[in-house]
Design an enzyme around this catalytic site. Structure first.
Site, PDB file in Angstrom:
ATOM      1  N   GLU A   1      46.379  33.741  38.394  1.00  0.00           N
ATOM      2  CA  GLU A   1      45.808  33.180  39.623  1.00  0.00           C
ATOM      3  C   GLU A   1      45.536  31.707  39.370  1.00  0.00           C
ATOM      4  OE1 GLU A   1      42.307  35.105  41.181  1.00  0.00           O
ATOM      5  OE2 GLU A   1      42.319  33.805  42.945  1.00  0.00           O
TER       6      GLU A   1
ATOM      7  N   CYS B   1      41.736  36.478  44.670  1.00  0.00           N
ATOM      8  CA  CYS B   1      41.155  36.036  45.939  1.00  0.00           C
ATOM      9  C   CYS B   1      41.954  34.911  46.588  1.00  0.00           C
ATOM     10  CB  CYS B   1      39.722  35.569  45.722  1.00  0.00           C
ATOM     11  SG  CYS B   1      38.598  36.893  45.328  1.00  0.00           S
TER      12      CYS B   1
ATOM     13  N   ASN C   1      44.397  42.002  48.506  1.00  0.00           N
ATOM     14  CA  ASN C   1      43.771  41.936  47.173  1.00  0.00           C
ATOM     15  C   ASN C   1      42.558  42.863  47.153  1.00  0.00           C
ATOM     16  OD1 ASN C   1      43.091  41.029  44.532  1.00  0.00           O
ATOM     17  ND2 ASN C   1      41.663  39.583  45.408  1.00  0.00           N
ATOM     18  N   GLU C   2      41.370  42.301  47.186  1.00  0.00           N
ATOM     19  CA  GLU C   2      40.171  43.168  47.109  1.00  0.00           C
ATOM     20  C   GLU C   2      39.674  43.490  48.510  1.00  0.00           C
ATOM     21  OE1 GLU C   2      37.493  41.016  44.568  1.00  0.00           O
ATOM     22  OE2 GLU C   2      38.247  42.027  42.770  1.00  0.00           O
TER      23      GLU C   2
HETATM   24  O1  AHR Z   1      39.765  37.086  38.648  1.00  0.00           O
HETATM   25  C1  AHR Z   1      38.904  36.343  39.434  1.00  0.00           C
HETATM   26  C2  AHR Z   1      38.646  36.993  40.795  1.00  0.00           C
HETATM   27  O2  AHR Z   1      38.015  38.214  40.629  1.00  0.00           O
HETATM   28  C3  AHR Z   1      39.878  37.339  41.567  1.00  0.00           C
HETATM   29  O3  AHR Z   1      40.344  36.274  42.293  1.00  0.00           O
HETATM   30  C4  AHR Z   1      39.395  38.420  42.478  1.00  0.00           C
HETATM   31  O4  AHR Z   1      40.422  39.310  42.845  1.00  0.00           O
HETATM   32  C5  AHR Z   1      38.279  39.057  41.725  1.00  0.00           C
HETATM   33  O5  AHR Z   1      37.141  39.175  42.493  1.00  0.00           O
END
Ligand code: AHR
Length: 657
Positions: free
Chosen positions: A50, A242, A373-374
């Site tokens: 990321e 994220c 994602n989440e």
């Molecule tokens: O790894 C950091 C963050 O942690 C990522 O962006 C997210 O998916 C998680 O909350």
């Protein structure tokens, strides 16, 4: 080199002195070598990338100039002029009708000395002595005459490399120069100085080291990619995290704006720019020089399966909770369909053609996509269903990854599982950022999961332990050992756990927002954490099949702070045992190996350990916690081994069946 060698010799000495402390009862572990329980997915141990902590711009992407296109909202962020208004005057011109790269710098030169602009880079520029740097700039000398001096500066503003170009009147063209640095600078800068009388329009100012990963022009930082390659990852998850979601939908990740000509990729704010008040990063933007083509190419270079995670019409629910209305989700789904075409389509298709034009006519072999994602709750399920209907209808060959939400348990997690048990995605993406204690006591997490339900993608995890003020301090041996223990459980359950990745991957020591992280770097060098070595030991010792390793007929998963798992490589006929002794005393083992005639060759034992639980590596002292390998002759049908206190061992040995 010498330092490494010394440590290699010293560590066994340290271990054996620990071994001498006290005799303990021998732990008898029976390993049924000839009865594979399940195959291990080739993608079992992978990496999560990321653009957080300056992982892409200022990190993996080797561009040294920050805001070289003047497209940051504050167009001169990263730049400073020499204040010589007699020599030149600067305007930033905005061609607002132009969708990409609307701005450029217009410099009116008065013929009275030198007007210069200095770029500060990403917390400085790492400049290596003797290294060649390629400078480029799009420029037009619209009137008059001008020369351009290009200089590499160190932190004290001394010149450590320079070159001069005479600009020629006419339409915009690309000017280039190559400079060799005569010294090293940790926080170097680039100065460009104009002299003459006339007007220069300048844009897309860039400086790259010549030596990048595979020496690709405008490529990736070689030392960082090498560290990724050394993990032998089975998959590469990208671009997050994220960042996929964006704080709002407007700054979500849109892959189509990250491919094609790098100069036309539309810059947006990086969501980590403003995420944490205590770690502000006002100069954090995404230039997308590292975009989806480069991610696919990187995955291919690493021999890793590409795993893109796509926005499903939802911004980060921790932030704005903005969603696309259900009637507006189609463009998001179309992005997924087009991505499949970009990765796998024939070169005669629209997106396959672009891939070919970018230099990769062969397909990238995309087999899976993450939807969101989440994400959580009903709004996610509704959008996931829309994606699933279209994607499974048109591309049944593509496996879908669904999110279990941001937490490892609790209402959101339970809700996601209840819904997805019905929908049956190919993988559930579970995340756990937890204490080392949680990792130790949850090593059996998957032992009782339903064997006939959705396969698991442990898509983000890291043990978050204690820290002090040093950036890298959260990556303590304690956290790494906890992950090693937990991973014995992931490995033992390889019939349902198919992919796993630590997160996040990269962090700049001067520009991080989140820790711990797997690899730390500054502008010149990079460092592997103890957690990195744990990942690497699993990645290099993946094996092909799980075999049972039972103490008193049970998996060893926390009893007396001991954890073990075993695999075989059915091709090379090797047995691999992973063993964690998290206790503060050495532990004696006898592994009884069933179903083989005998061991043969050399038995290799690789030990990761540290003097203190809170020991960690730093850029200055990167060798505090490193794996140490010793070999002894292998024989018989059993292995006697003493695991040092607070150690992780990988035993690898050939056998005759
Ligand atoms: O790894 C950091 C963050 O942690 C990522 O962006 C997210 O998916 C998680 O909350």
């Amino acid at each position: 080199m010498k330092k490494t060698f010394l440590l290699v010799v010293l560590f066994p000495v340290l271990n054996s002195s620990l071994h001498a402390q006290k005799a303990s009862p021998v732990n008898e572990v029976v390993i049924q070598v000839n009865k594979p329980v399940t195959a291990i997915s080739p993608s079992m141990w992978g990496i999560f990338f990321e653009d957080i902590n300056f992982g892409a711009d200022g990190g993996l992407y080797a561009e040294l100039v920050k805001n070289g296109s003047f497209e940051f909202p504050a167009p001169l962020m990263g730049w400073r002029d020499n204040g010589n208004q007699n020599a030149g005057k600067l305007l930033i011109v905005n061609r607002a009708a132009q969708e990409t790269n609307p701005r450029y710098a217009s410099i009116e030169l008065n013929g009275n000395g030198v007007y210069s602009l200095t770029n500060e880079g990403f917390r400085g520029m790492g400049i290596h002595k003797q290294e060649t740097y390629h400078f480029s700039m799009q420029a037009a000398l619209t009137t008059g005459n001008a020369t351009l001096k290009i200089e590499l500066l160190n932190a004290a503003a001394a010149v450590i490399g320079s070159s001069t170009i005479t600009l020629s009147q006419g339409a915009a063209k690309q000017y280039t120069a190559s400079l060799v640095a005569n010294d090293t600078a940790q926080r170097g800068k680039l100065r460009i100085s104009f002299e003459g009388k006339g007007r220069v329009e300048a844009d897309l100012i860039s400086l790259f080291p010549a030596s990048t990963w595979k020496n690709r022009p405008r490529g990736l930082r070689a030392d960082l990619v090498q560290k990724l390659a050394d993990l032998k990852p089975g998959f590469l998850r990208f671009p997050g995290g994220c960042i996929v979601e964006g704080k709002e939908l407007a700054n979500r990740y849109q892959w189509k704006t990250t491919v094609g000509n790098p100069e036309e990729r539309k810059l947006i704010m990086n969501r980590w720019n403003v995420e944490f008040r205590h770690r502000p990063a006002p100069d954090y933007y995404q230039s997308f020089g590292l975009g989806f083509f480069e991610y696919f190419q990187l995955a291919e270079d690493l021999g890793a399966a590409p795993l893109p995670i796509l926005n499903c019409g939802m911004a980060c629910q921790f932030n704005s909770a903005e969603v696309a209305s259900l009637s507006d989700v189609d463009p998001y789904i179309q992005d997924a369909l087009d991505l499949i075409e970009f990765a796998n389509g024939d070169v005669s298709t629209k997106w396959g053609k672009l891939r070919a034009a970018m230099g990769h006519p062969a397909p990238f072999g995309l087999t899976m996509i993450g939807v969101g994602n989440e994400q959580w709750e009903q709004q996610y399920i509704e959008r996931y269903k829309l994606f699933e209907k279209v994607l499974k209808g048109k591309h049944p060959e593509i496996k879908l990854v669904a999110a279990a939400g941001p937490y490892a348990e609790g209402d959101l997690f339970e809700f996601a599982w209840k819904e997805f048990r019905q929908l049956k995605p190919d993988y559930m993406d579970e995340h756990y950022y937890k204490s080392p204690e949680w990792f130790f006591s949850n090593a059996d997490r998957y032992d009782n999961y339903d064997r006939n339900s959705i396969k698991i993608f442990a898509g983000e995890y890291a043990a978050h332990g204690k820290d002090n003020t040093q950036a890298e301090s959260k990556n303590s041996w304690m956290s790494a050992m906890a992950e090693a223990a937990f991973m014995t459980g992931l490995e033992r359950n390889a019939d349902i756990v198919k992919m796993c990745s630590y997160a996040p991957l990269l962090a700049h020591v001067d520009a991080w927002q989140w820790r711990p992280d797997l690899i730390w770097f500054d502008n010149l060098q990079s460092m592997a954490t103890p957690n990195y070595y744990v990942q690497q030991l699993y990645g290099l010792n993946k094996g092909t099949h799980v075999v049972t390793a039972l103490a008193d007929n049970k998996a060893l998963s926390g009893k007396d702070s001991l954890y073990a798992s075993a695999v075989i490589d059915s091709t090379s006929k090797e047995l691999i045992i992973k063993l964690v002794n998290a206790g503060d005393q050495p532990a004696d083992f006898r592994f009884a190996l069933k179903g083989i005639k005998s061991l043969k060759g050399q038995l290799q034992q690789t030990v990761l350990s540290a003097p203190e639980l809170l020991t960690y590596n730093t850029l200055d002292q990167p060798l505090q916690v490193i794996p140490v390998t010793t070999v002894i002759p292998a024989k018989g049908k059993s292995i006697v081994y003493q695991a040092g206190a607070r150690s992780f061992t990988v035993i690898r040995v050939s056998y005759v069946q």
